[in-house]
Design an enzyme around this catalytic site. Structure first.
Site, PDB file in Angstrom:
ATOM      1  N   ASN A 194      -4.322 -10.176   7.204  1.00  0.00           N
ATOM      2  CA  ASN A 194      -4.044  -8.883   7.859  1.00  0.00           C
ATOM      3  C   ASN A 194      -5.248  -8.184   8.490  1.00  0.00           C
ATOM      4  O   ASN A 194      -5.289  -6.950   8.570  1.00  0.00           O
ATOM      5  CB  ASN A 194      -3.333  -7.937   6.880  1.00  0.00           C
ATOM      6  CG  ASN A 194      -1.961  -8.463   6.502  1.00  0.00           C
ATOM      7  OD1 ASN A 194      -1.441  -9.366   7.167  1.00  0.00           O
ATOM      8  ND2 ASN A 194      -1.368  -7.930   5.458  1.00  0.00           N
ATOM      9  N   TYR A 212      -8.393  -7.814   7.617  1.00  0.00           N
ATOM     10  CA  TYR A 212      -9.418  -7.149   6.804  1.00  0.00           C
ATOM     11  C   TYR A 212     -10.682  -8.027   6.704  1.00  0.00           C
ATOM     12  O   TYR A 212     -10.785  -9.041   7.387  1.00  0.00           O
ATOM     13  CB  TYR A 212      -8.836  -6.764   5.437  1.00  0.00           C
ATOM     14  CG  TYR A 212      -7.713  -5.753   5.604  1.00  0.00           C
ATOM     15  CD1 TYR A 212      -7.988  -4.480   6.116  1.00  0.00           C
ATOM     16  CD2 TYR A 212      -6.385  -6.071   5.333  1.00  0.00           C
ATOM     17  CE1 TYR A 212      -6.974  -3.556   6.321  1.00  0.00           C
ATOM     18  CE2 TYR A 212      -5.363  -5.151   5.533  1.00  0.00           C
ATOM     19  CZ  TYR A 212      -5.663  -3.890   6.025  1.00  0.00           C
ATOM     20  OH  TYR A 212      -4.664  -2.978   6.243  1.00  0.00           O
ATOM     21  N   THR A 270       0.852  -1.201   0.000  1.00  0.00           N
ATOM     22  CA  THR A 270       0.000   0.000   0.000  1.00  0.00           C
ATOM     23  C   THR A 270       0.881   1.242   0.000  1.00  0.00           C
ATOM     24  O   THR A 270       1.749   1.385   0.850  1.00  0.00           O
ATOM     25  CB  THR A 270      -0.933  -0.044   1.234  1.00  0.00           C
ATOM     26  OG1 THR A 270      -1.896  -1.067   1.006  1.00  0.00           O
ATOM     27  CG2 THR A 270      -1.640   1.282   1.456  1.00  0.00           C
ATOM     28  N   ASN A 282      -3.955  -5.303  12.630  1.00  0.00           N
ATOM     29  CA  ASN A 282      -5.312  -4.734  12.609  1.00  0.00           C
ATOM     30  C   ASN A 282      -6.269  -5.377  13.599  1.00  0.00           C
ATOM     31  O   ASN A 282      -7.448  -5.572  13.316  1.00  0.00           O
ATOM     32  CB  ASN A 282      -5.880  -4.783  11.183  1.00  0.00           C
ATOM     33  CG  ASN A 282      -5.175  -3.784  10.283  1.00  0.00           C
ATOM     34  OD1 ASN A 282      -4.970  -2.637  10.668  1.00  0.00           O
ATOM     35  ND2 ASN A 282      -4.772  -4.222   9.107  1.00  0.00           N
ATOM     36  N   HIS A 315      -7.288 -10.962  -1.106  1.00  0.00           N
ATOM     37  CA  HIS A 315      -6.662 -10.588   0.170  1.00  0.00           C
ATOM     38  C   HIS A 315      -7.506 -11.149   1.313  1.00  0.00           C
ATOM     39  O   HIS A 315      -8.553 -10.612   1.649  1.00  0.00           O
ATOM     40  CB  HIS A 315      -6.596  -9.061   0.257  1.00  0.00           C
ATOM     41  CG  HIS A 315      -5.698  -8.526   1.333  1.00  0.00           C
ATOM     42  ND1 HIS A 315      -5.308  -9.282   2.418  1.00  0.00           N
ATOM     43  CD2 HIS A 315      -5.116  -7.311   1.493  1.00  0.00           C
ATOM     44  CE1 HIS A 315      -4.519  -8.536   3.197  1.00  0.00           C
ATOM     45  NE2 HIS A 315      -4.391  -7.339   2.651  1.00  0.00           N
TER      46      HIS A 315
HETATM   47  C1  8OZ Z   1      -0.045  -0.959   5.241  1.00  0.00           C
HETATM   48  C2  8OZ Z   1      -0.830   0.174   5.271  1.00  0.00           C
HETATM   49  C3  8OZ Z   1      -2.125   0.110   4.829  1.00  0.00           C
HETATM   50  C4  8OZ Z   1      -2.648  -1.090   4.355  1.00  0.00           C
HETATM   51  C5  8OZ Z   1      -2.085  -4.807   4.468  1.00  0.00           C
HETATM   52  C6  8OZ Z   1      -3.182  -3.544   2.748  1.00  0.00           C
HETATM   53  O1  8OZ Z   1      -1.514  -4.818   5.556  1.00  0.00           O
HETATM   54  C7  8OZ Z   1      -2.402  -3.517   3.808  1.00  0.00           C
HETATM   55  C8  8OZ Z   1      -1.854  -2.232   4.335  1.00  0.00           C
HETATM   56  C9  8OZ Z   1      -0.543  -2.150   4.776  1.00  0.00           C
HETATM   57  O2  8OZ Z   1      -2.424  -5.851   3.911  1.00  0.00           O
END
Ligand code: 8OZ
Length: 368
Positions: free
Chosen positions: A178, A180, A26, A235, A175
């Protein structure tokens, strides 16, 4: 003969000139309307000697956005912007797949259409920050998706995959890592649903499997991969109560689809590789059991020596590098020669223009 990091490989319907993958990164440099810019085409073209480029995470729909200036793949303008990038990479003989992303609850109302709450498996807020027009900000409280909305989420991924192929991508990576949206369904530390998408492991893998099935049906399993991060704390996706059983089952469900690849982040994303014990080899064996030609891609903190060993031993087919690819457009050449790497400049990682993006020198430029 031993396989080396620099040998070509075919997997699914994809081919890579070497085993070195540019990890999804990103960089927050999309233009208005979340459209990829000409500068982004320069950046990706500079890195086209990677065997495979996985694009930066790209939202499949407007509600899938969670950070400022990340690109999308749901409008005709975005497809046109990405087409410029795919053409540039293909012009240099590279292979590029698009990473399909929905952030779920890792978002902020200021980034959501109409300023409404982001969506997730749960209504509980994550203890995490995101990057908005106001700088680093606590993420907003989400709204739990209704059962009746889930087919729409699946359809968003399928349409985005079709758009990616229309833009000229060689394939996609879903994806599922992480913290999400898809991981917000997978892990029992986040998912508190009482319908058939929550509770048991079988229920928690349901949405991610439906998404990956739909994407495969849309563009072909040979052009579809998935990224997972079984033990990452990223996250606020705290450990699942049984990560090994969860991911064993997830890969059991995905294996019959005969995907092009699985891409696994070992340990804490961007951090310690040994944060928690985990048997990645068990997942690899399951994935490969009936599908020898699917590729196993590993990532996180790989040095040149570790990457060479991983491919030579057969523990991995390809190795993804993240930060080293930001500061070294010619990383493949540098690894081949065992040349020194440019250091990464932290301040220019997210947002901004060419500085710290397209101005890192190649070996040739540094020598000239
Ligand atoms: C860093 C900053 C924002 C998003 C991920 C898409 O960790 C990201 C991400 C990484 O998969």
């Amino acid at each position: 003969m031993t396989t080396t990091l620099f040998d070509p490989i075919r997997f699914g319907d994809l081919r890579a000139a070497n085993r070195i993958v540019m990890a999804p990164l990103t960089r927050d440099r999309a233009g208005p309307g979340q459209v990829p810019t000409p500068l982004m085409a320069v950046y990706y073209e500079q890195r086209a000697s990677a065997g495979l480029i996985v694009s930066e995470a790209t939202q499949v729909c407007a509600t899938g956005q969670g950070y400022l200036d990340t690109p999308g793949i749901y409008s005709p303008e975005q497809v046109a912007g990405w087409r410029r990038i795919c053409d540039a990479v293909h012009g240099r003989g590279g292979t590029i797949v698009l990473q399909l992303w929905h952030v779920g609850r890792i978002s902020h109302v200021s980034l959501q259409p109409g300023g409404v709450a982001p969506v997730s498996s749960t209504a509980r807020r994550a203890n995490a920050k995101t990057f908005t027009a106001q700088g680093f900000t606590e993420v907003s409280a989400p709204r739990a998706l209704e059962r009746s909305e889930l087919p729409g989420v699946v359809a968003d991924y399928a349409r985005a995959a079709r758009n990616a192929i229309e833009a000229g991508f060689d394939g996609v990576e879903v994806h599922s890592a992480n913290g999400y949206l898809l991981e917000q369904f997978l892990r029992d530390s986040v998912n508190d649903r009482t319908d058939e998408y929550g509770g048991s492991i079988e229920n928690r893998v349901r949405l991610p499997v439906e998404v990956i099935q739909a994407v495969s049906a849309e563009i072909g399993a040979g052009r579809t991969g998935v990224r997972i991060s079984p033990v990452t704390p990223a996250n606020d996706a705290a450990q699942d109560s049984n990560a090994q059983a969860l991911f064993n089952h997830y890969i059991e469900r995905l294996a019959p689809l005969k995907l092009a690849f699985v891409h696994v982040i070992e340990g804490a994303t961007g951090g310690a590789r040994d944060i928690a014990p985990f048997d990645y080899e068990a997942l690899r064996r399951t994935f490969k059991r009936d599908h020898e030609h699917g590729a196993w891609i590993v990532n996180n903190g790989y040095t040149r020596a570790l990457a060479i060993e991983a491919v030579a031993s057969g523990r991995a087919d390809l190795v993804a590098f993240g930060k080293p690819f930001i500061s070294n457009p010619d990383l493949v050449e540098r690894l081949r020669l065992d040349a020194p790497l440019n250091p990464l400049v932290q301040a220019t990682l997210y947002g901004g223009g060419a500085a710290g993006y397209t101005d890192y020198p190649t070996l040739a430029a540094a020598a000239g």
